[in-house]
Design an enzyme around this catalytic site. Sequence first.
Site, PDB file in Angstrom:
ATOM      1  N   GLY A  50       0.643  -1.180  -0.079  1.00  0.00           N
ATOM      2  CA  GLY A  50       0.026   0.009  -0.181  1.00  0.00           C
ATOM      3  C   GLY A  50       0.570   1.302  -0.060  1.00  0.00           C
ATOM      4  O   GLY A  50       1.953   1.192  -0.544  1.00  0.00           O
ATOM      5  N   GLU A  51       0.532   2.317   0.650  1.00  0.00           N
ATOM      6  CA  GLU A  51       1.301   3.603   0.825  1.00  0.00           C
ATOM      7  C   GLU A  51       1.630   3.662   2.302  1.00  0.00           C
ATOM      8  O   GLU A  51       0.756   4.038   2.973  1.00  0.00           O
ATOM      9  CB  GLU A  51       0.178   4.617   0.296  1.00  0.00           C
ATOM     10  CG  GLU A  51       1.182   5.848  -0.203  1.00  0.00           C
ATOM     11  CD  GLU A  51       2.306   5.607  -1.138  1.00  0.00           C
ATOM     12  OE1 GLU A  51       1.972   4.820  -2.178  1.00  0.00           O
ATOM     13  OE2 GLU A  51       3.548   5.933  -0.821  1.00  0.00           O
ATOM     14  N   SER A  52       2.935   3.515   2.504  1.00  0.00           N
ATOM     15  CA  SER A  52       3.391   3.675   3.924  1.00  0.00           C
ATOM     16  C   SER A  52       3.221   4.973   4.676  1.00  0.00           C
ATOM     17  O   SER A  52       3.019   4.784   5.873  1.00  0.00           O
ATOM     18  CB  SER A  52       5.039   3.145   3.902  1.00  0.00           C
ATOM     19  OG  SER A  52       5.809   4.155   3.100  1.00  0.00           O
ATOM     20  N   CYS A  82       6.042  -5.685   0.951  1.00  0.00           N
ATOM     21  CA  CYS A  82       6.168  -4.455   0.560  1.00  0.00           C
ATOM     22  C   CYS A  82       5.902  -3.189   1.501  1.00  0.00           C
ATOM     23  O   CYS A  82       6.698  -2.978   2.501  1.00  0.00           O
ATOM     24  CB  CYS A  82       5.379  -4.196  -0.827  1.00  0.00           C
ATOM     25  SG  CYS A  82       5.943  -2.977  -1.890  1.00  0.00           S
ATOM     26  N   ARG A 109      12.761   3.278   0.034  1.00  0.00           N
ATOM     27  CA  ARG A 109      11.676   3.079  -0.586  1.00  0.00           C
ATOM     28  C   ARG A 109      11.815   3.275  -2.083  1.00  0.00           C
ATOM     29  O   ARG A 109      12.571   3.984  -2.545  1.00  0.00           O
ATOM     30  CB  ARG A 109      10.444   4.328  -0.235  1.00  0.00           C
ATOM     31  CG  ARG A 109       9.956   3.997   1.193  1.00  0.00           C
ATOM     32  CD  ARG A 109       9.323   5.055   1.935  1.00  0.00           C
ATOM     33  NE  ARG A 109       7.858   5.169   0.871  1.00  0.00           N
ATOM     34  CZ  ARG A 109       7.037   6.240   1.159  1.00  0.00           C
ATOM     35  NH1 ARG A 109       7.346   7.171   2.066  1.00  0.00           N
ATOM     36  NH2 ARG A 109       5.965   6.237   0.510  1.00  0.00           N
ATOM     37  N   ARG A 138       7.016  -0.882  -7.286  1.00  0.00           N
ATOM     38  CA  ARG A 138       7.335   0.257  -6.657  1.00  0.00           C
ATOM     39  C   ARG A 138       8.280   0.031  -5.213  1.00  0.00           C
ATOM     40  O   ARG A 138       7.712   0.504  -4.232  1.00  0.00           O
ATOM     41  CB  ARG A 138       6.541   1.387  -6.355  1.00  0.00           C
ATOM     42  CG  ARG A 138       5.906   2.039  -7.688  1.00  0.00           C
ATOM     43  CD  ARG A 138       4.825   3.290  -7.461  1.00  0.00           C
ATOM     44  NE  ARG A 138       5.298   4.271  -6.795  1.00  0.00           N
ATOM     45  CZ  ARG A 138       4.726   4.593  -5.526  1.00  0.00           C
ATOM     46  NH1 ARG A 138       3.710   4.433  -5.270  1.00  0.00           N
ATOM     47  NH2 ARG A 138       5.531   5.849  -4.782  1.00  0.00           N
ATOM     48  N   HIS A 173       5.401  -9.178  -4.016  1.00  0.00           N
ATOM     49  CA  HIS A 173       4.010  -9.380  -3.481  1.00  0.00           C
ATOM     50  C   HIS A 173       3.578 -10.834  -3.860  1.00  0.00           C
ATOM     51  O   HIS A 173       2.794 -11.023  -4.972  1.00  0.00           O
ATOM     52  CB  HIS A 173       2.954  -8.354  -4.654  1.00  0.00           C
ATOM     53  CG  HIS A 173       3.033  -6.847  -3.920  1.00  0.00           C
ATOM     54  ND1 HIS A 173       2.210  -6.504  -3.131  1.00  0.00           N
ATOM     55  CD2 HIS A 173       4.158  -5.856  -4.394  1.00  0.00           C
ATOM     56  CE1 HIS A 173       2.718  -5.178  -2.935  1.00  0.00           C
ATOM     57  NE2 HIS A 173       3.662  -4.975  -3.839  1.00  0.00           N
ATOM     58  N   GLU A 175       1.128 -12.211  -2.901  1.00  0.00           N
ATOM     59  CA  GLU A 175      -0.421 -12.367  -3.101  1.00  0.00           C
ATOM     60  C   GLU A 175      -0.990 -12.144  -4.356  1.00  0.00           C
ATOM     61  O   GLU A 175      -1.683 -12.249  -4.406  1.00  0.00           O
ATOM     62  CB  GLU A 175      -1.112 -11.559  -1.895  1.00  0.00           C
ATOM     63  CG  GLU A 175      -1.009 -10.109  -2.192  1.00  0.00           C
ATOM     64  CD  GLU A 175       0.198  -9.340  -2.298  1.00  0.00           C
ATOM     65  OE1 GLU A 175       1.249 -10.110  -1.879  1.00  0.00           O
ATOM     66  OE2 GLU A 175       0.319  -8.171  -2.250  1.00  0.00           O
TER      67      GLU A 175
HETATM   68  N1  GLN Z   1       6.101   2.882  -2.686  1.00  0.00           N
HETATM   69  C1  GLN Z   1       5.173   2.334  -1.556  1.00  0.00           C
HETATM   70  C2  GLN Z   1       5.742   2.975  -0.249  1.00  0.00           C
HETATM   71  O1  GLN Z   1       6.717   3.378  -0.384  1.00  0.00           O
HETATM   72  C3  GLN Z   1       5.223   0.962  -1.406  1.00  0.00           C
HETATM   73  C4  GLN Z   1       4.458   0.274  -2.601  1.00  0.00           C
HETATM   74  C5  GLN Z   1       3.852  -1.352  -2.438  1.00  0.00           C
HETATM   75  O2  GLN Z   1       3.656  -1.654  -1.154  1.00  0.00           O
HETATM   76  N2  GLN Z   1       3.623  -1.791  -3.425  1.00  0.00           N
HETATM   77  O3  GLN Z   1       5.098   2.816   0.478  1.00  0.00           O
END
Ligand code: GLN
Length: 190
Positions: A50-52, A82, A109, A138, A173, A175
């Site tokens: 997700g987006e940290s 991730c 990241r 990413r 990932h 999953e």
């Molecule tokens: N780039 C995202 C982050 O830095 C992580 C990306 C992902 O979980 N697929 O939070």
Amino acid sequence: MGIHVGVLAVQGDFEKHIKAVRKCQPKAQITEVRTPEQMDGLTHLIIPGGESTTVGLLLERYGLGEAIQNAAKAGLPIWGTCMGMIMMASSVAGRDQYSLNLLDITVERNAFGAQVHSFEEEMQITGLHEPLMAVFIRAPIVTEVGEEVEVLATINDKVVAVRQGNRLGTSFHPELTDDTRLHEWFLSWS
Ligand code: GLN
């Protein structure tokens, strides 16, 4: 006692993890975790991609981060993929962002560069007998590991999977493929 898997569900790709858990452990109880109370009684926790930055804010604001840290102290197996691994890292290179501080590692990241948003690569990982197709989106890499951290996998000498006791972190990932071996392996931990 059966297994009861929590999947952190405040943001990100938690549904795919739930599907993977169902596929390899059809009888498992599964909880989408959004509140500290929902951590009660879990035997395993998965923190998805997700987006940290967003997830860090939410974990801090609702006391969920603290509940996860307490469960970790009590020995709960926790796996971050991730973004999940970024949240578990004790430090994030060049940034001062919320951390659960569950893995003694530094992560960088989006470490494969801005152009390389996603790619797949077949890779050997300690814990599985046959190689695994790893999907990177990413993705972060691990740039430093503490003494108690075991490196499970690398790609071009970059560390992309680590284990510290009952805690697992992967840059990729699992999953997103049909291969549930890593889920099976993690769910066998107790
Ligand atoms: N780039 C995202 C982050 O830095 C992580 C990306 C992902 O979980 N697929 O939070």
